[in-house]
Design a protein around this motif. Structure first.
Motif, mmCIF file in Angstrom:
data_model
loop_
_atom_site.group_PDB
_atom_site.id
_atom_site.type_symbol
_atom_site.label_atom_id
_atom_site.label_comp_id
_atom_site.label_asym_id
_atom_site.label_seq_id
_atom_site.Cartn_x
_atom_site.Cartn_y
_atom_site.Cartn_z
ATOM 1 N N ASN A 19 60.514 107.234 91.761
ATOM 2 C CA ASN A 19 61.630 106.349 91.442
ATOM 3 C C ASN A 19 61.539 105.026 92.183
ATOM 4 N N GLY A 20 60.393 104.731 92.761
ATOM 5 C CA GLY A 20 60.141 103.425 93.348
ATOM 6 C C GLY A 20 60.745 103.202 94.711
ATOM 7 N N ALA A 36 70.100 100.435 93.701
ATOM 8 C CA ALA A 36 69.568 99.262 93.006
ATOM 9 C C ALA A 36 68.045 99.321 92.920
ATOM 10 N N THR A 37 67.401 99.780 93.963
ATOM 11 C CA THR A 37 65.937 99.902 93.956
ATOM 12 C C THR A 37 65.499 100.899 92.885
ATOM 13 N N LYS A 38 66.176 102.029 92.847
ATOM 14 C CA LYS A 38 65.850 103.052 91.854
ATOM 15 C C LYS A 38 66.077 102.527 90.438
ATOM 16 N N LEU A 39 67.206 101.877 90.213
ATOM 17 C CA LEU A 39 67.509 101.355 88.882
ATOM 18 C C LEU A 39 66.542 100.250 88.464
ATOM 19 N N ALA A 40 66.172 99.383 89.398
ATOM 20 C CA ALA A 40 65.238 98.305 89.083
ATOM 21 C C ALA A 40 63.884 98.871 88.667
ATOM 22 N N LEU A 44 62.494 98.538 84.736
ATOM 23 C CA LEU A 44 61.233 97.867 84.418
ATOM 24 C C LEU A 44 60.272 98.815 83.714
ATOM 25 N N ARG A 45 60.281 100.062 84.122
ATOM 26 C CA ARG A 45 59.373 101.035 83.539
ATOM 27 C C ARG A 45 59.796 101.410 82.114
ATOM 28 N N GLU A 46 61.073 101.694 81.910
ATOM 29 C CA GLU A 46 61.531 102.230 80.636
ATOM 30 C C GLU A 46 62.003 101.169 79.639
ATOM 31 N N GLN A 55 65.481 88.015 83.648
ATOM 32 C CA GLN A 55 65.937 89.312 84.137
ATOM 33 C C GLN A 55 64.777 90.104 84.745
ATOM 34 N N ALA A 56 63.639 90.085 84.071
ATOM 35 C CA ALA A 56 62.463 90.783 84.587
ATOM 36 C C ALA A 56 62.015 90.174 85.914
#
Length: 101
Positions: A19-20, A36-40, A44-46, A55-56
């Motif tokens: 999960n980064g 936020a780290t997990k969501l980011a 980006l992956r999905e 945004q990217a």
């Protein structure tokens, strides 16, 4: 540490890594930073193709800042919420496109 604890620790570390999230950084920041780290990473992956260019870039810059000790300590709660909002927008767009198909 017994074998079961060792196995569970390894399983947790693997989940965090996928999960980064760097295992060494978990206890440093706030819950918002972790989320936020997990969501980011997941966004980006999905949903990377659904994001606009800015945004990217925002997500990539945030992830880059989380990897640097000095920059990570300067990340504010507002920046974390901005990342979470971008992730939510991408999730909404993705579900909207799935409903159309």
């Amino acid at each position: 540490m017994n074998a079961k604890d060792f196995q569970q620790t390894n399983q947790t570390n693997h989940w965090l890594k996928t999960n980064g999230v760097n295992v060494a950084h978990i206890y440093v920041g706030t819950a918002e930073l972790f989320q936020a780290t997990k969501l980011a990473t997941n966004t980006l992956r999905e949903h990377g193709k659904l994001l606009r260019h800015n945004q990217a870039n925002t997500l990539n810059n945030f992830l880059q800042a989380t990897r640097n000790y000095k920059k990570r300590n300067k990340i504010t709660q507002g920046q974390c919420f901005k990342i979470m909002n971008i992730a939510k927008q991408a999730q909404r767009l993705s579900s909207k496109l799935k409903k159309k198909n």
